[in-house]
Design a protein around this motif. Structure first.
Motif, mmCIF file in Angstrom:
data_model
loop_
_atom_site.group_PDB
_atom_site.id
_atom_site.type_symbol
_atom_site.label_atom_id
_atom_site.label_comp_id
_atom_site.label_asym_id
_atom_site.label_seq_id
_atom_site.Cartn_x
_atom_site.Cartn_y
_atom_site.Cartn_z
ATOM 1 N N TYR A 187 0.840 -1.195 0.000
ATOM 2 C CA TYR A 187 0.000 0.000 0.000
ATOM 3 C C TYR A 187 0.872 1.240 0.000
ATOM 4 N N ASN A 208 0.546 5.243 0.897
ATOM 5 C CA ASN A 208 -0.320 6.269 1.471
ATOM 6 C C ASN A 208 0.520 7.336 2.143
ATOM 7 N N ASP A 237 -0.303 8.621 5.325
ATOM 8 C CA ASP A 237 -0.653 8.666 6.737
ATOM 9 C C ASP A 237 0.589 8.414 7.562
ATOM 10 N N ASN A 278 0.790 5.451 10.060
ATOM 11 C CA ASN A 278 0.637 4.078 9.572
ATOM 12 C C ASN A 278 2.016 3.455 9.393
ATOM 13 N N HIS A 297 3.534 -1.450 4.126
ATOM 14 C CA HIS A 297 2.766 -0.255 3.797
ATOM 15 C C HIS A 297 3.752 0.889 3.626
ATOM 16 N N THR A 314 4.644 4.500 3.578
ATOM 17 C CA THR A 314 4.120 5.764 4.063
ATOM 18 C C THR A 314 5.051 6.885 3.641
ATOM 19 N N THR A 349 -3.824 -0.464 -4.371
ATOM 20 C CA THR A 349 -4.529 0.806 -4.514
ATOM 21 C C THR A 349 -3.545 1.953 -4.357
ATOM 22 N N SER A 380 -3.162 6.095 -3.244
ATOM 23 C CA SER A 380 -3.782 7.198 -2.532
ATOM 24 C C SER A 380 -4.144 8.328 -3.494
ATOM 25 N N ASN A 381 -5.308 8.947 -3.280
ATOM 26 C CA ASN A 381 -5.768 10.015 -4.169
ATOM 27 C C ASN A 381 -4.929 11.283 -4.055
ATOM 28 N N ASP A 382 -4.218 11.449 -2.934
ATOM 29 C CA ASP A 382 -3.434 12.676 -2.758
ATOM 30 C C ASP A 382 -1.972 12.515 -3.164
ATOM 31 N N LEU A 383 -1.661 11.437 -3.874
ATOM 32 C CA LEU A 383 -0.290 11.251 -4.357
ATOM 33 C C LEU A 383 0.158 12.455 -5.184
ATOM 34 N N PRO A 396 -6.799 4.496 -10.753
ATOM 35 C CA PRO A 396 -6.724 5.506 -9.693
ATOM 36 C C PRO A 396 -7.431 6.787 -10.114
#
Length: 541
Positions: free
Chosen positions: A190, A192, A194, A197, A202, A204, A226, A228-231, A252
């Motif tokens: 993943y 992201n 966050d 996290n 993952h 981050t 998936t 992240s939409n804010d990449l 995406p």
């Protein structure tokens, strides 16, 4: 005249070669390329320690790749002046933290280095690294000492492969000149932003928006599902994103105004709905079934699509202003000439380019194969299909053909569904054999799997070979392959010493099921007439 110049330059290089011992046949030597690049080269599989250097002129590159080097010490490069160093595909286990903290960093512009067993980044905490532009790392643990990258003020390109990495700190991807970042084959699941996290696998990214200079971001050969939409908010200058060879099932969402190129080939996408015209998508080698109508097809690249559902939905996507429905589809953008239909059963295995629009319109059932997603406004497509079929000239057999086709679809739908379920049921995969042979210092690994397993499902399984050897304190990785084709059923590792014990491990990464590791013990020995390998009959893990 130029050849005389190269000759005199070659003579001067021989005299100034920094190697204390020169052996052009089986060891290390100096040379010059036709473009004037001077180099120091060590023959593959010829050395176990870094050769001793004396003071010299500045050299363009030092190539020590594909050897048996295990340690890099403080004195390894102490007297060397070179711009590029290549240390890939060795057996490096230890790097002294002061190895590069010397005069070398006044010249070094590129460094390519592999290490075994999650090596530490601490070596980069020492020295100025004032000229380094390109850095390629493999086998490192990037969860510690990322702050050491802060001093890489001129770094332009960073490649991280086969490493442990759960986060990217601002020290790294906010470097002022870093325009290309590649994270390849790191088992990232993943991506992201966050900062709280910290789960394994993952990735981050901790950063404030609009702070990165990265233009090319490569995440190929991971396990990403998936994005992240804010990449794109955190990487506002991004224009190329490579997500190939992952487990992504949906496109995406893109919130970016500038032109963007996204490579999503070799994923699990079966439905396409484009939300913008500013992004170019490569969706080749995906199990695409249905597509939504879009304003433009020019920004979509599809190669080797073999799971299409070929009916009125596809006809509407290809052309919604049809005059001659008997027209052959041919090579119709964005599909290539190898695009095949999978369903309905009457078109299974046929090339799309060989069908006519009439054949596609003749099938317009509201029942789809189980793995396919329904398109928007299907009722309007049906109405349009009826209009096309009624208002253009048809033969007397059209109605009969459609009725027969509809009946055939109804009676065959269970078979189609079962077939597609089998393709996706990767959890049923199992090995039926796994053994090795050893000859002429080459170790060959063989494997096979249940013959009833669908070959199409192999696209959802990634293979990798690891060769391990036990020491008094731990188990060391001797060789590691990249991802290899599952169709091969064999893989050869060259230059393996004899009379030693190894563990040969086959890693199987299955979509949505994680990674399984199968190992066998191999004892290599050479006799006077033949070479054999003794193998345990038990899978160890």
């Amino acid at each position: 005249m130029f050849h005389y110049y190269l000759f005199f330059l070659f003579i001067s290089l021989i005299e100034s070669c920094p190697l204390k011992t020169v052996d052009s046949r089986s060891g290390c030597y100096c040379g010059i390329e036709i473009d004037g690049t001077n180099y120091i080269q060590c023959q593959p599989y010829s050395i176990e320690i870094i050769p001793e250097f004396t003071r010299s002129y500045i050299y363009d590159k030092l190539n020590l790749s594909f050897n048996f080097i295990r340690n890099i010490t403080y004195e390894s490069f102490n007297k060397l002046r070179v711009k590029k160093i290549y240390l890939q595909n060795n057996l490096i286990e230890f790097i002294d933290k002061q190895s590069f903290n010397n005069n070398l960093l006044n010249y070094l512009e590129e460094l390519h280095i592999d290490i075994l067993n999650n090596g530490s980044l601490e070596v980069f905490c020492y020295g100025t690294w004032q000229k380094l532009r390109i850095l390629e790392l493999s086998g490192f643990n990037l969860n510690k000492h990322q702050s050491c990258f802060e001093k890489f003020h001129r770094l332009e390109k960073l490649i991280i492969k086969n490493s442990k990495i759960n986060f990217l700190s601002s020290y790294l991807y906010q470097l002022p000149y870093l325009h290309e970042l590649s994270l390849i084959n790191n088992q990232i699941e993943y991506l992201n932003f966050d900062i709280n996290n910290n789960n394994d696998n993952h990735l981050t990214l901790s950063s404030s928006p609009s702070s990165s200079s990265i233009k090319i971001f490569n995440l190929t050969s991971n396990q990403i599902r998936t994005i992240s939409n804010d990449l794109f908010q955190h990487m506002p200058l991004l224009h190329t994103l490579d997500l190939s060879h992952n487990f992504i099932e949906n496109l995406p969402l893109i919130n970016q105004n500038n032109l963007l190129n996204i490579n999503l080939s070799y994923n699990l996408i079966n439905y396409i709905q484009l939300n913008d015209n500013q992004t170019n998508y490569d969706l080749s080698y995906n199990p695409i079934c249905t597509l939504e109508k879009s304003q433009s097809k020019k920004n979509l690249f599809l190669k080797k699509i073999t799971q299409l559902h070929c009916d009125c939905r596809l006809a509407f996507y290809l052309n919604d202003n049809l005059i001659n429905k008997s027209k052959i589809i041919g090579i119709n953008q964005p599909f290539d000439n190898e695009t095949k239909c999978s369903t309905p059963i009457s078109f299974h295995g046929l090339f799309l380019k060989d069908l006519t629009y009439e054949q596609l319109f003749s099938t317009c059932s509201d029942v789809l194969p189980v793995h396919c997603r329904e398109v928007n406004h299907f009722q309007q497509i049906q109405n349009y299909t009826n209009y096309i079929m009624e208002t253009t000239t048809t033969t007397t057999t059209t109605t009969t053909t459609s009725a027969i086709q509809s009946t055939k679809n109804t009676t065959q739908i269970d078979k189609v569904t079962q077939k597609l379920n089998n393709r996706l049921a990767v959890s049923s995969f199992r090995l039926t054999s796994f053994y090795t042979s050893y000859e002429n210092h080459s170790l060959t690994i063989y494997w096979d799997f249940d013959p009833t397993f669908s070959l199409n499902s192999l696209t959802f399984i990634q293979f990798q070979i690891i060769l391990e050897q036990e020491s008094s304190s731990n188990t060391q990785i001797i060789r590691r392959s990249g991802f290899i084709s599952p169709y091969l059923k064999q893989y050869t590792i060259h230059h393996i010493p004899s009379n030693k014990n190894y563990y040969v491990c086959l890693l199987l990464t299955r979509s949505s099921f994680g990674t399984d590791k199968y190992c066998r013990e191999a004892r290599t020995k050479i006799t006077t007439t033949t070479t054999t390998t003794t193998i345990s009959n038990t899978i160890l893990s």
